[in-house]
Design a protein around this motif. Structure first.
Motif, PDB file in Angstrom:
ATOM      1  N   ALA A 165      84.905  95.870 -17.321  1.00 22.24           N
ATOM      2  CA  ALA A 165      83.549  96.048 -17.843  1.00 22.24           C
ATOM      3  C   ALA A 165      83.060  94.746 -18.471  1.00 22.24           C
ATOM      4  CB  ALA A 165      83.542  97.169 -18.881  1.00 22.24           C
ATOM      5  N   THR A 166      81.807  94.412 -18.195  1.00 27.12           N
ATOM      6  CA  THR A 166      81.284  93.154 -18.712  1.00 27.12           C
ATOM      7  C   THR A 166      79.822  93.320 -19.129  1.00 27.12           C
ATOM      8  OG1 THR A 166      81.112  90.784 -18.238  1.00 27.12           O
ATOM      9  CG2 THR A 166      80.715  92.268 -16.388  1.00 27.12           C
ATOM     10  N   THR A 167      79.124  92.204 -19.283  1.00 22.44           N
ATOM     11  CA  THR A 167      77.773  92.214 -19.836  1.00 22.44           C
ATOM     12  C   THR A 167      76.727  92.313 -18.731  1.00 22.44           C
ATOM     13  OG1 THR A 167      77.591  89.806 -19.711  1.00 22.44           O
ATOM     14  CG2 THR A 167      78.542  90.747 -21.727  1.00 22.44           C
ATOM     15  N   VAL A 168      75.503  92.653 -19.121  1.00 23.96           N
ATOM     16  CA  VAL A 168      74.385  92.697 -18.169  1.00 23.96           C
ATOM     17  C   VAL A 168      74.213  91.328 -17.511  1.00 23.96           C
ATOM     18  CG1 VAL A 168      71.887  93.013 -17.926  1.00 23.96           C
ATOM     19  CG2 VAL A 168      73.201  94.558 -19.396  1.00 23.96           C
ATOM     20  N   GLU A 169      74.319  90.279 -18.301  1.00 23.30           N
ATOM     21  CA  GLU A 169      74.170  88.921 -17.771  1.00 23.30           C
ATOM     22  C   GLU A 169      75.202  88.648 -16.684  1.00 23.30           C
ATOM     23  OE1 GLU A 169      74.360  84.239 -19.259  1.00 23.30           O
ATOM     24  OE2 GLU A 169      74.850  85.864 -20.656  1.00 23.30           O
ATOM     25  N   ASN A 170      76.445  89.049 -16.915  1.00 22.41           N
ATOM     26  CA  ASN A 170      77.486  88.816 -15.914  1.00 22.41           C
ATOM     27  C   ASN A 170      77.283  89.678 -14.676  1.00 22.41           C
ATOM     28  OD1 ASN A 170      78.747  86.828 -17.386  1.00 22.41           O
ATOM     29  ND2 ASN A 170      80.281  88.184 -18.274  1.00 22.41           N
ATOM     30  N   TYR A 171      76.766  90.896 -14.866  1.00 25.44           N
ATOM     31  CA  TYR A 171      76.457  91.724 -13.698  1.00 25.44           C
ATOM     32  C   TYR A 171      75.344  91.089 -12.862  1.00 25.44           C
ATOM     33  CZ  TYR A 171      79.474  95.429 -15.482  1.00 25.44           C
ATOM     34  OH  TYR A 171      80.554  96.142 -15.921  1.00 25.44           O
ATOM     35  N   ARG A 172      74.381  90.476 -13.507  1.00 21.26           N
ATOM     36  CA  ARG A 172      73.334  89.760 -12.760  1.00 21.26           C
ATOM     37  C   ARG A 172      73.944  88.619 -11.944  1.00 21.26           C
ATOM     38  NH1 ARG A 172      69.844  90.185 -17.639  1.00 21.26           N
ATOM     39  NH2 ARG A 172      68.384  91.905 -17.240  1.00 21.26           N
TER      40      ARG A 172
END
Length: 482
Positions: free
Chosen positions: A189-196
């Motif tokens: 699980a990671t951050t929205v920024e990393n998912y982008r």
């Protein structure tokens, strides 16, 4: 106390313990209520429409009643409907993929995984970009077109930048007629920024197993490390979708907690994604706890037998008819063959769960995440699937043509799979037969293709597919797709 609310973005509200406990009590009370069970089964059946078929699906309470049912005749009816749904919306195609382990460095303390930080016996490895290229070539030489990359969680040894660079490397390798056309990603699980960033890197599906939806058990099973945070982990799919990833894959590790609890939680998670984001999970995986380096599955007391496992799989298929379902090489050939009839639409083949395993002549065990039960070659798996009247598919067209998320679901619901995914599967199977198959597999494969071409409803589509397959046989042209 948290109140159940599938529209909430808080984990304890959309995966609500009180709601699950009430669901399990309701299911237990009605497991012999055959009138209700018949009503639920009728709701689950595919219904013919003017344009094709539709399926209502089931909510977590309805599906839990079917899972609690112990009547053998009703269970066989569940199995029959599961097979009908699979054939109606996915046909007899089975999408093939392989996991690629990049690194097993991990800072978490997960007690069921040999990657846990305290394990001093496992060999720690992290692939360089050159080693990744070698692994990809080995996978391409088997015939694989779709990978799922796997890593432990370690911000130093396996940063998001390393993952992004590795994805770029994988897509860059063009060896003979081989290409990896879709990279799915199973990382922490990671951050929205990393998912982008992952979305921009061109990933297919983002996969994250919940392991268990029981919060207290979750925290005990993950005593240390960032994965200990139940809410952050459980809410990851919402962040992924906020980051633009509309194909996400759910799963629990059956054997950690009571299976009926996990089943209800899993479906509640799917319902939450549907109501909040307008599209449910692209895939659901059904892994069972297996033996690994310093992990003994017998030390966990929630293991499930093969019959229960089959009923779980079939009930998931009835609940989420348009969602892909995955079974891995964790399971034996016999178990996999049974599950193929109950809703499975994707299967791994020739998997190695060790870091750098595909370039080793002998299957290495010093860095495996779990024991592989089905150790056949990809050629053997492809031939087995065709002998069991399935089409091994290496297709990645939907992802590459933007048919993801709700657009894929619309295609599935419209009944157009036979005019789109079916010919794509046959064309990619032709590629495999020409470039990688043994003579025995090749001979059987072309018999299957000739038979399956006749199932394409559109004469125009069928003619184009036949023309493209002839081109594959006569040249090095590849990657035809509808």
């Amino acid at each position: 106390m948290a109140i159940y609310n599938p529209k909430s973005l808080k984990a304890e509200e959309f995966i609500n313990d009180e709601e699950i406990q009430e669901t399990l009590a309701y299911a237990q009370a009605n497991k012999d209520n055959f009138a209700l069970i018949d009503q639920i089964l009728d709701k689950a059946r595919p219904k013919k429409t003017k344009t094709g078929y539709t399926c209502a699906g089931l909510n977590h309470r309805e599906a839990s009643v079917l899972l609690a049912c112990e009547n053998s005749e009703k269970i066989q009816e569940i199995y029959k409907i599961a097979e009908q749904i699979k054939q109606t919306f996915y046909g007899n195609r089975i999408v093939i993929f392989a996991p690629l382990y990049l690194s097993n460095y991990c800072i978490n303390g997960c007690v069921y995984c040999p990657y846990h930080a305290k394990n001093k016996t496992i060999t720690r490895k992290k692939l360089t970009q050159e080693e990744i290229k070698a692994e990809v070539i080995a996978l391409q030489d088997m015939g694989h077109k779709r990978l799922a990359i796997e890593t432990g969680e370690d911000p130093v040894n396996c940063s998001i930048d390393y993952v992004l660079e590795s994805i770029k490397t994988i897509y860059s390798v063009h060896h003979k007629n081989g290409d990896i056309r879709r990279v799915n990603v199973n990382i922490a699980a990671t951050t929205v920024e990393n998912y982008r960033k992952l979305k921009d890197a061109g990933i297919g599906t983002y996969i994250l197993f919940q392991e268990t939806y029981h919060k207290q058990s979750y925290e005990q099973l993950h005593p240390t490390g960032p994965k200990h945070k139940y809410d952050y982990h459980t809410e990851a799919m919402d962040r992924a979708m906020e980051g633009g990833i509309d194909d996400v894959g759910l799963g629990v590790l059956f054997g950690l907690e009571r299976y009926k609890y996990e089943f209800a939680g899993l479906l509640m998670h799917a319902e939450h994604l549907e109501v909040v984001h307008g599209v449910g999970p692209h895939t659901i995986s059904v892994p069972r706890l297996k033996r690994a380096d310093d992990i003994d599955p017998d030390s966990f007391d929630n293991g499930i037998d093969d019959d229960t496992f089959a009923q779980i799989t079939a009930c998931i298929r009835l609940a989420v008819p348009y969602t892909g379902m995955i079974v891995s090489t964790r399971e034996s050939e016999q178990v996999r063959e049974k599950l193929l009839k109950l809703g499975i639409s994707q299967a791994s083949g020739a998997s190695r769960t060790s870091v750098g395993g595909y370039t080793e002549k002998e299957r290495p065990h010093d860095s495996e995440q779990f024991d592989v039960s089905d150790q056949r070659t990809l050629d053997e798996v492809v031939r087995w699937l065709m002998k069991t009247e399935h089409i091994p598919s290496f297709c990645t067209a939907c992802y590459r043509l933007g048919r993801t998320g709700d657009r894929f679901m619309s295609l599935c619901k419209s009944g157009q799979m036979l005019n789109c995914c079916h010919p794509n599967a046959l064309m990619t199977l032709s590629e495999y037969l020409e470039d990688y198959a043994s003579p025995e597999t090749k001979e059987l494969g072309y018999q299957v293709i000739q038979k399956e071409l006749e199932k394409i409803p559109s004469e125009k589509v069928r003619a184009i597919a036949e023309k493209n397959i002839a081109e594959i046989l006569q040249s090095n042209r590849r990657d035809f797709r509808f």
